[in-house]
Design an enzyme around this catalytic site. Structure first.
Site, PDB file in Angstrom:
ATOM      1  CD  GLN A 123       6.048 -17.798  -3.763  1.00 32.30           C
ATOM      2  OE1 GLN A 123       4.782 -16.935  -3.619  1.00 32.30           O
ATOM      3  NE2 GLN A 123       6.638 -17.861  -2.744  1.00 32.30           N
ATOM      4  CB  CYS A 133       1.041 -16.348 -11.672  1.00 32.89           C
ATOM      5  SG  CYS A 133      -0.110 -18.168 -12.270  1.00 32.89           S
ATOM      6  CD  GLU A 134       3.754 -23.268 -14.921  1.00 31.61           C
ATOM      7  OE1 GLU A 134       3.742 -24.592 -14.115  1.00 31.61           O
ATOM      8  OE2 GLU A 134       5.254 -22.651 -14.747  1.00 31.61           O
ATOM      9  CG  HIS A 135      -0.943 -22.287 -12.842  1.00 26.62           C
ATOM     10  ND1 HIS A 135      -1.006 -22.419 -11.392  1.00 26.62           N
ATOM     11  CD2 HIS A 135      -0.721 -23.197 -13.101  1.00 26.62           C
ATOM     12  CE1 HIS A 135      -0.045 -23.053 -11.563  1.00 26.62           C
ATOM     13  NE2 HIS A 135      -0.129 -24.204 -12.167  1.00 26.62           N
ATOM     14  CG  HIS A 136      -4.447 -17.112 -13.633  1.00 26.92           C
ATOM     15  ND1 HIS A 136      -4.198 -18.066 -12.261  1.00 26.92           N
ATOM     16  CD2 HIS A 136      -5.370 -17.827 -14.006  1.00 26.92           C
ATOM     17  CE1 HIS A 136      -4.730 -18.825 -12.037  1.00 26.92           C
ATOM     18  NE2 HIS A 136      -5.711 -18.680 -13.266  1.00 26.92           N
ATOM     19  CB  CYS A 174      -3.388 -15.114 -10.463  1.00 31.53           C
ATOM     20  SG  CYS A 174      -2.664 -16.108  -8.819  1.00 31.53           S
ATOM     21  CG  HIS A 223       1.319 -15.586  -6.049  1.00 30.37           C
ATOM     22  ND1 HIS A 223       1.874 -16.039  -7.140  1.00 30.37           N
ATOM     23  CD2 HIS A 223       1.427 -15.358  -4.594  1.00 30.37           C
ATOM     24  CE1 HIS A 223       2.430 -16.966  -6.503  1.00 30.37           C
ATOM     25  NE2 HIS A 223       3.001 -16.358  -4.948  1.00 30.37           N
TER      26      HIS A 223
END
Length: 196
Positions: A128, A87-90, A158, A156
């Site tokens: 995703q 995940c690019e956010h976390h 995250c 996920h």
């Protein structure tokens, strides 16, 4: 896809990432000089390079290595392809299965190339939704089939390890082109074959 040997990692990149990981450990209150953490910065650096190796690969080129003339015009489905992405956010993993189908229009590709395309785009910082579309577009651009269908189902971490902490939540995304968009019968056949 073969595991990248340790001596194949870019030593300059490994050194730069290692240095920053050491700083992060210190900011967390850890002692990067203690025995258990001595090699951790280097290990993390190599791990990150492996987990994002898809940036150095091109999905269309992978498929074009194995394109064959074939008059077959029915659905080709590769399902339950293991998927590991981040995940690019976390920068935490999401893990699941990818199902890919296409309807050839005179050209087919080696089945392993489909799995390699999934791996190529998964081994990047991702969401995703984008990953699903990238896989579809790659196969469409490389083979020019009558249609492509992609469904991804993933957990996920995250969402599991932090935040809402929902262990059983599964995210499902889909992307269709050509016959899979225009024909409900074709789309439903695909969904039936993958158990949806």
């Amino acid at each position: 896809m073969a595991y990248k040997r340790i001596d194949e990692y870019d030593s300059a990149v490994t050194e730069q990432i290692s240095s920053r990981v050491k700083e992060i450990l210190q900011l967390m209150g850890e002692d990067p000089g203690r025995e258990g953490l001595l090699k951790t910065p280097e290990r993390v650096a190599k791990s990150l390079q492996y987990l994002t190796k898809g940036y150095q690969e091109d999905g269309v080129s992978i498929i074009r290595q194995a394109i064959f003339d074939e008059k077959y015009r029915q659905m080709v489905l590769v399902k339950d392809i293991d998927l590991y992405s981040m995940c690019e956010h976390h920068m935490l993993p999401f893990i699941g299965k990818c199902h890919v189908a296409y309807i050839p229009d005179g050209k087919i590709t080696g089945l392993s190339k489909i799995a390699r395309v999934v791996e190529t785009y998964a081994r990047r910082l991702q969401v995703q939704e984008r990953l699903t579309v990238q896989i579809r577009d790659c196969i469409q651009d490389a083979l020019h089939p009558l249609g492509v269908a992609v469904v991804i189902e993933a957990h996920h971490t995250c969402m599991q390890l932090r935040g809402v902490e929902k262990d059983n939540a599964i995210t499902t995304t889909s992307a269709f082109s050509g016959s899979f968009l225009s024909s409900a019968r074709t789309r439903n056949e695909f969904l039936h074959l993958i158990g949806k």
